[in-house]
Enzyme design. Sequence first.
Site, PDB file in Angstrom:
ATOM      1  N   LYS A  35     -20.755 -13.532   9.083  1.00  0.00           N
ATOM      2  CA  LYS A  35     -21.337 -12.254   9.220  1.00  0.00           C
ATOM      3  C   LYS A  35     -22.375 -12.231   8.212  1.00  0.00           C
ATOM      4  O   LYS A  35     -22.948 -12.861   7.222  1.00  0.00           O
ATOM      5  CB  LYS A  35     -20.641 -11.084   9.041  1.00  0.00           C
ATOM      6  CG  LYS A  35     -20.081 -10.788   7.720  1.00  0.00           C
ATOM      7  CD  LYS A  35     -18.964  -9.618   7.787  1.00  0.00           C
ATOM      8  CE  LYS A  35     -18.452  -9.521   6.442  1.00  0.00           C
ATOM      9  NZ  LYS A  35     -17.578  -8.228   6.296  1.00  0.00           N
ATOM     10  N   ARG A 130     -10.582   2.810   7.496  1.00  0.00           N
ATOM     11  CA  ARG A 130     -11.987   2.413   8.322  1.00  0.00           C
ATOM     12  C   ARG A 130     -11.566   2.308   9.580  1.00  0.00           C
ATOM     13  O   ARG A 130     -11.535   3.075  10.487  1.00  0.00           O
ATOM     14  CB  ARG A 130     -12.525   1.307   7.460  1.00  0.00           C
ATOM     15  CG  ARG A 130     -13.129   1.536   6.327  1.00  0.00           C
ATOM     16  CD  ARG A 130     -14.090   0.273   5.532  1.00  0.00           C
ATOM     17  NE  ARG A 130     -13.646  -0.964   6.044  1.00  0.00           N
ATOM     18  CZ  ARG A 130     -14.345  -2.150   5.755  1.00  0.00           C
ATOM     19  NH1 ARG A 130     -15.280  -1.984   4.987  1.00  0.00           N
ATOM     20  NH2 ARG A 130     -13.720  -3.261   6.092  1.00  0.00           N
ATOM     21  N   TYR A 258     -43.989  -0.917 -14.583  1.00  0.00           N
ATOM     22  CA  TYR A 258     -43.956   0.509 -14.210  1.00  0.00           C
ATOM     23  C   TYR A 258     -43.304   1.405 -14.728  1.00  0.00           C
ATOM     24  O   TYR A 258     -42.027   1.024 -15.339  1.00  0.00           O
ATOM     25  CB  TYR A 258     -43.547   0.361 -12.567  1.00  0.00           C
ATOM     26  CG  TYR A 258     -44.390   0.104 -11.584  1.00  0.00           C
ATOM     27  CD1 TYR A 258     -45.772   0.678 -11.589  1.00  0.00           C
ATOM     28  CD2 TYR A 258     -44.291  -0.980 -10.711  1.00  0.00           C
ATOM     29  CE1 TYR A 258     -46.829   0.102 -10.502  1.00  0.00           C
ATOM     30  CE2 TYR A 258     -45.283  -1.558  -9.949  1.00  0.00           C
ATOM     31  CZ  TYR A 258     -46.422  -0.959  -9.728  1.00  0.00           C
ATOM     32  OH  TYR A 258     -47.339  -1.332  -8.758  1.00  0.00           O
ATOM     33  N   MET A 306     -42.331  -4.754  -6.841  1.00  0.00           N
ATOM     34  CA  MET A 306     -42.236  -5.440  -5.377  1.00  0.00           C
ATOM     35  C   MET A 306     -42.285  -6.695  -5.262  1.00  0.00           C
ATOM     36  O   MET A 306     -41.428  -7.474  -4.648  1.00  0.00           O
ATOM     37  CB  MET A 306     -43.049  -4.739  -4.538  1.00  0.00           C
ATOM     38  CG  MET A 306     -42.955  -5.255  -3.266  1.00  0.00           C
ATOM     39  SD  MET A 306     -44.190  -4.413  -1.962  1.00  0.00           S
ATOM     40  CE  MET A 306     -43.817  -2.587  -1.868  1.00  0.00           C
TER      41      MET A 306
END
Length: 361
Positions: A35, A130, A258, A306
């Site tokens: 998956k 679940r 940053y 980023m």
Amino acid sequence: MPRPLVSIIDISALQHNLAEARRRMPAAITWAVVKANAYGHGLERGMRAFGAADGLALVEPEAAVALRELGWCKPILLLEGCFDLIDFRLAAQHRLELTIHCPQQIGWLEQTRFDAPVNVHLKMNSGMNRLGFMPQDFAAAYQRLRSNPRVGKIALMTHFANADAADTPAMTLVEQVRRFQLGSAGIDAPWNISNSAATLLHADMRSHEVRPGIMLYGGTPGTHTSTPAGAFGLRSAMTLQSELIAVQQIHPGDAVGYGSRFIAETPMTIGVVACGYADGYPRHAPSGTPVLVDGVRTRLVGNVSMDMLTVDLTPIPTAHHGSCVTLWGDGLPIDEVAQAAGTIGYELMCAIAPRVRVTER
């Protein structure tokens, strides 16, 4: 010239890890879980690497169809089953095995015509809360399926919340097995209950079918297992590798990145790496997260950007523009990076962005 960031997939490591799973539970049918694009390693690569598995398991119906189109002829199991009636028709067309976890799916199955009986895996909610039928409703669901001539083999399935737990969680594996045994009492059908954690840590457990996932890719399961993957005989299958694209000399009091959250206390050499959160590297990874530069261990400093991140080159005086940087993989287990970043290896693997080049070895 492409950006130097690359995800290197080791097919032989994937094959080795599957063999390790089979070695631990040799009598069991083995479903290799592919998956999430084979945990970020690529669906087609997973198919090739896990050719020795008895079947492939995943959650995305469209990916199951893609596997058939790629030439996979062995069984395919949809771990969440079908999401609507149309998916059942797709399953019939492509000979997919189905997880059945709710009454709606049984109803859809009863409305679908199959050229041959479909194999199903009836799921019990044994405590994870679940998917699955409650233990007291399980036998009735089984009988409803068994009375359907469109249904072939029925396996019994559950999923463990804490098979990897080193402490004593609220819901233990022992309690889930007890509930599973109680709810399935009197039903003569194979069990499909062992995930990676159960395969690695409870190989003596009764499970006629197993579905290893993270262990196939060289990661350890969950957040409680402190044992490194290598100690289980597993090999890392993904190496995220880049290069230094700049080197900066900074002074005491200078800030990096940053937010200026990292402040140099001494003179430092800082390397800029072509990799950032848009590539899948965790933005929340703190200063101190391990990195290898030219094979030497160092640390992340400052906030991840980023497209770039910055590392401390002070302990590597020979590092230079173009030096090799390993973010995880060879020599640096992905689980160690994940732990430093407050997450798990699964997330790092699955988060690799489409813009990252992929190669094999």
